[in-house]
Design a protein around this motif. Structure first.
Motif, short mmCIF file in Angstrom:
data_model
loop_
_atom_site.label_atom_id
_atom_site.label_comp_id
_atom_site.label_asym_id
_atom_site.label_seq_id
_atom_site.Cartn_x
_atom_site.Cartn_y
_atom_site.Cartn_z
N HIS A 154 13.21 40.39 -21.20
CA HIS A 154 14.27 40.26 -22.22
C HIS A 154 15.30 39.19 -21.86
O HIS A 154 15.64 39.02 -20.69
CB HIS A 154 14.99 41.60 -22.40
CG HIS A 154 14.05 42.67 -22.89
ND1 HIS A 154 13.82 42.89 -24.23
CD2 HIS A 154 13.24 43.52 -22.22
CE1 HIS A 154 12.93 43.85 -24.36
NE2 HIS A 154 12.56 44.26 -23.15
N ASP B 59 18.77 42.63 -25.20
CA ASP B 59 19.62 43.27 -24.19
C ASP B 59 19.42 42.75 -22.77
O ASP B 59 19.77 43.42 -21.80
CB ASP B 59 19.46 44.79 -24.23
CG ASP B 59 18.02 45.23 -24.01
OD1 ASP B 59 17.13 44.36 -24.00
OD2 ASP B 59 17.79 46.44 -23.85
N HIS C 169 13.77 42.60 -27.97
CA HIS C 169 13.71 43.69 -28.95
C HIS C 169 13.91 43.15 -30.37
O HIS C 169 15.00 42.65 -30.70
CB HIS C 169 14.80 44.72 -28.67
CG HIS C 169 14.66 45.43 -27.37
ND1 HIS C 169 13.72 46.40 -27.15
CD2 HIS C 169 15.35 45.31 -26.20
CE1 HIS C 169 13.84 46.87 -25.91
NE2 HIS C 169 14.83 46.21 -25.31
N HIS D 39 15.30 42.91 -17.34
CA HIS D 39 16.48 42.72 -18.19
C HIS D 39 17.59 41.98 -17.46
O HIS D 39 18.25 41.14 -18.03
CB HIS D 39 17.06 44.09 -18.62
CG HIS D 39 16.32 44.79 -19.69
ND1 HIS D 39 15.15 45.48 -19.46
CD2 HIS D 39 16.58 44.94 -21.02
CE1 HIS D 39 14.73 46.02 -20.61
NE2 HIS D 39 15.58 45.71 -21.56
MN MN Z 1 15.75 46.87 -23.41
#
Ligand code: MN
Ligand code: AMP
Ligand code: MN
Ligand code: MN
Length: 297
Positions: free
Chosen positions: A30, A35, A60, A270
């Motif tokens: 990501h 996020d 996402h 992330h």
């Molecule tokens: Mn996530």
């Protein structure tokens, strides 16, 4: 006979180790378009530092980071795969379906992402209302500003709760407020799982069931899900994720084999602060599973 089988597996594992030693893959991560903490280009730069040869960005419900990531990947000699992680609903459960090798200009996929953005915005309003009722006001303005036009996720709310000292860490924010059964949880109807798979296929991509262990399904629910996913046109499942242990990898490899699904590998990276998960730091895909990269150009 048994001895032969064991030898076979040993050889297969050995081969797959050799292949993975040559090439490093990561098909789930990501950027700050959803996020993640890094911009798409900084994410790709980190992938390059980590020796990744083939990378998919899978934010996402958005493809907004793909062009920037692809540009950076072409400078750094990384084979870039357009990806997305779609939020879907199936049998009252929330499931994530990763699309790999999708056409980012697919009008149906773009339509779906704008619908999902709306769903996320409406959910954000409801989460903020619930927090306000618990004497934690101002969340909506804060998360909107923090997201800066990117997809608003529960991670943004976790950051809000940390920034305002309501909790000490994002994980505590999830555990106390944001997960199912907690005061700021909002039940959400996402895209239908089968529709998401169909959209990915229609956009020329490969639909991958993300992190199957995360849903905490019993064996019979897992079989039901894999049957439904396969019937919908799903082609692969994640067998190795950033936090998988060897036992989980074996169980998932067996499911992949049983349901004739290819196996994907994805860290779900992330944030650089998470010491447990790093881009490209993944166990090898077991040799008895067809690698998803064979389905991607
Ligand atoms: Mn996530
Ligand atoms: P959502 O906005 O509901 O799609 O959630 C966004 C993100 O929150 C997920 O993609 C994860 O990165 C993170 N997340 C979800 N559940 C948890 C959890 N129980 N603990 C920590 N992070 C979570
Ligand atoms: Mn996910
Ligand atoms: Mn993810």
């Amino acid at each position: 006979m048994l001895k032969n089988r064991i030898q076979c597996f040993v050889i297969a594992d050995y081969n797959s180790d050799c292949m993975n030693a040559k090439k490093k893959y990561d098909f789930h991560c990501h950027s700050l378009k959803s996020d993640g903490a890094l911009s798409p280009s900084n994410l790709v730069a980190r992938a390059s530092e980590n020796g990744i040869n083939m990378l998919a960005l899978t934010d996402h419900d958005t493809m907004a980071g793909l062009a920037e990531a692809r540009e950076q990947a072409s400078h750094l000699g990384i084979h870039f795969v357009n990806g997305i992680e779609l939020s879907t609903s199936w049998q009252d459960k929330s499931l994530h379906i990763v699309g790999l090798g999708i056409d980012p200009e697919s009008s149906r996929l773009l339509e779906a992402t704008s619908k999902l953005e709306q769903i996320r915005n409406q959910r954000a309003e409801k989460i903020a209302e619930k927090l306000e009722k618990k004497q934690m006001p101002g969340a909506l303005t804060w998360v909107k500003q923090k997201a800066g036009g990117s997809m608003i996720t529960r991670t943004h709310f976790a950051d809000f709760l940390v920034a305002h000292f309501y909790v000490n860490a994002p994980q505590e924010a999830f555990d106390k407020y944001l997960i199912r059964g907690k005061p700021a949880y909002v039940t959400t109807r996402w895209l239908d799982m089968a529709e998401a798979v169909e959209l990915i296929n229609q956009a020329g991509g490969v639909a991958v069931l993300a992190h199957p262990m995360r849903y905490k399904l019993t064996a019979s629910w897992m079989r039901r899900l894999l049957t439904g996913f396969k019937e919908a046109g799903g082609k692969a499942m994640e067998v190795v994720t950033g936090r998988s242990n060897p036992e989980e990898i074996k169980v998932l490899a067996d499911y992949a084999k049983q349901f004739a699904l290819a196996g994907s590998v994805g860290s779900d990276f992330h944030h650089p602060n998470n010491q447990w998960v790093e881009l490209g730091r993944l166990a090898p895909l077991p040799g008895n599973v067809q690698p998803v990269w064979e389905l991607l150009q």
